[in-house]
Write a protein that holds these residues in place. Structure first.
Motif, PDB file in Angstrom:
ATOM      1  N   HIS A  62     -19.611  20.760 -14.119  1.00 15.60           N
ATOM      2  CA  HIS A  62     -20.437  21.343 -13.074  1.00 15.60           C
ATOM      3  C   HIS A  62     -20.223  20.678 -11.718  1.00 15.60           C
ATOM      4  CE1 HIS A  62     -22.488  23.640 -16.140  1.00 15.60           C
ATOM      5  NE2 HIS A  62     -22.712  22.540 -16.823  1.00 15.60           N
ATOM      6  N   ARG A  63     -19.299  19.731 -11.626  1.00  4.59           N
ATOM      7  CA  ARG A  63     -18.985  19.100 -10.349  1.00  4.59           C
ATOM      8  C   ARG A  63     -17.529  19.354 -10.011  1.00  4.59           C
ATOM      9  NH1 ARG A  63     -21.929  13.127 -10.709  1.00  4.59           N
ATOM     10  NH2 ARG A  63     -24.047  13.903 -11.097  1.00  4.59           N
ATOM     11  N   ALA A  68     -11.583  18.788 -10.515  1.00  3.79           N
ATOM     12  CA  ALA A  68     -10.279  18.550  -9.896  1.00  3.79           C
ATOM     13  C   ALA A  68      -9.545  17.385 -10.557  1.00  3.79           C
ATOM     14  CB  ALA A  68     -10.466  18.276  -8.399  1.00  3.79           C
ATOM     15  N   ILE A  69     -10.310  16.328 -10.908  1.00  2.00           N
ATOM     16  CA  ILE A  69      -9.688  15.157 -11.532  1.00  2.00           C
ATOM     17  C   ILE A  69      -9.071  15.530 -12.872  1.00  2.00           C
ATOM     18  CG2 ILE A  69     -10.186  12.923 -12.609  1.00  2.00           C
ATOM     19  CD1 ILE A  69     -12.209  12.443 -10.378  1.00  2.00           C
ATOM     20  N   ARG A  70      -9.790  16.276 -13.686  1.00  5.61           N
ATOM     21  CA  ARG A  70      -9.246  16.583 -15.010  1.00  5.61           C
ATOM     22  C   ARG A  70      -8.109  17.593 -14.937  1.00  5.61           C
ATOM     23  NH1 ARG A  70     -13.595  20.058 -18.566  1.00  5.61           N
ATOM     24  NH2 ARG A  70     -13.472  22.021 -17.459  1.00  5.61           N
ATOM     25  N   LEU A  71      -8.119  18.490 -13.940  1.00  8.15           N
ATOM     26  CA  LEU A  71      -6.991  19.399 -13.784  1.00  8.15           C
ATOM     27  C   LEU A  71      -5.736  18.665 -13.331  1.00  8.15           C
ATOM     28  CD1 LEU A  71      -8.669  22.529 -12.142  1.00  8.15           C
ATOM     29  CD2 LEU A  71      -7.798  22.310 -14.464  1.00  8.15           C
ATOM     30  N   ILE A  72      -5.902  17.710 -12.419  1.00  3.76           N
ATOM     31  CA  ILE A  72      -4.745  16.929 -11.967  1.00  3.76           C
ATOM     32  C   ILE A  72      -4.186  16.098 -13.116  1.00  3.76           C
ATOM     33  CG2 ILE A  72      -4.032  15.054 -10.436  1.00  3.76           C
ATOM     34  CD1 ILE A  72      -6.046  16.105  -8.392  1.00  3.76           C
ATOM     35  N   THR A  73      -5.082  15.484 -13.897  1.00  8.67           N
ATOM     36  CA  THR A  73      -4.640  14.692 -15.039  1.00  8.67           C
ATOM     37  C   THR A  73      -3.908  15.552 -16.065  1.00  8.67           C
ATOM     38  OG1 THR A  73      -6.550  13.238 -14.713  1.00  8.67           O
ATOM     39  CG2 THR A  73      -5.403  13.086 -16.811  1.00  8.67           C
TER      40      THR A  73
END
Length: 304
Positions: A62-63, A68-73
């Motif tokens: 929900h943030r 974005a962090i998990r998509l980049i990872t």
């Protein structure tokens, strides 16, 4: 698309992704030294990619920063797995007889399959979560809301109606007393307000009759996130002049384009808002209503 059909498609996409990962894993193992540790190390990158994609497609975030962090990872893990698996597969294909450009092109079909299946799985996960949030509560044989909603949470009944408790067998008067106490604790607005009936249709649509407000069951969202979406949808509907009047099935495509829901869902949103039940549910779930939110009338919103 129905929720059941979306889940069936997700299983088909998951099987396709697993096929691509298995092909990549087998190529990595064949290229590794004939030792269990070497083979386990070679098999790890595609398995890590499969687990990562499964996580981001199932666990909601929900943030935006965390999303974005998990998509980049995930993109980094996918790049590492693709690079390692590509050269392993090139070596294996060349060892087993392919010549020319074949050893360098065939691995791209496996990596492309994994990429397409991964994107589809993430997209289906988001659509399933959205469809689950807007699904109506489960009802029992008598047509009244069951003890648990569609997401497993307690279903909220209409004003002045006690929830049935078949498991405990409590008397009717005790159930009504418990319901009254729960409503007083949640600081709900006065219960003497009557739901406003929708304005009479000037251009009736025989193909999509819309029940009158007094004879129609009020449906409300069961989670805070779903409630916030209902509130935002109602504010947009008021700006578009849909706070009253008929909403026909011919408006289906435009409704989905504007609000992300079909005619049936936006009818439920309007009915919940104009009857005051959406405001009650927002107070119960702790959802803050924006200043521009108006339900029964402008004066009513200002007084509350």
């Amino acid at each position: 698309m129905p929720l059941k059909q979306l889940k069936a498609i997700r299983w088909a996409v998951r099987a396709t992704l697993a096929l691509g990962v298995i092909a990549s894993t087998i190529a990595n193992i064949l290229h590794a030294d004939p030792h269990p540790i070497s083979q386990a190390i070679a098999a790890w990158p595609p398995l890590a990619l499969l687990l990562t994609i499964e996580l981001i497609s199932r666990v909601p975030v929900h943030r935006r920063a965390l999303a974005a962090i998990r998509l980049i990872t995930t993109a980094i893990i996918a790049g590492i797995a693709a690079w390692v698996s590509y050269w392993h597969m090139v070596a294996v294909i060349g060892r087993y007889g392919e010549t020319g450009a074949g050893p360098y092109l065939i691995p791209l079909t496996v990596d492309g399959l994994v990429i397409v299946a991964s994107v589809c799985l993430v997209e289906l996960g988001g659509r399933i979560q959205a469809a689950s949030a807007t699904s109506p509560p489960v009802t029992d044989a008598s047509g009244r809301p069951d003890a648990a909603g569609s997401d497993g949470s307690p279903a909220v009944t209409g004003p002045g109606t006690a929830r049935s408790d078949h498991s405990t067998g409590q008397p009717q008067d005790r159930r009504e007393t418990a319901t009254s106490k729960q409503e007083s604790k949640s600081s709900l607005p006065p219960r003497h307000l009557k739901p406003r009936r929708p304005a009479a249709s000037k251009t009736p649509d025989d193909s999509s009759p819309e029940p009158a407000g007094g004879n129609r069951e009020v449906k409300v969202p069961q989670t805070a996130d779903a409630c916030a979406r209902w509130v935002a949808c109602w504010i947009s509907m008021r700006k578009d002049g849909l706070e009253s009047g008929p909403i026909s099935l011919g408006f289906e495509e435009e409704a989905r384009s504007r609000y992300g829901w079909g005619v049936k869902q936006i009818r439920d949103v309007r009915h919940a808002a104009t009857s005051g039940r959406l405001r009650e549910q927002a107070n119960l779930l702790g959802v803050a209503l924006p200043p521009e939110y108006v339900d029964d009338s402008g004066e009513l919103a200002m007084s509350q």
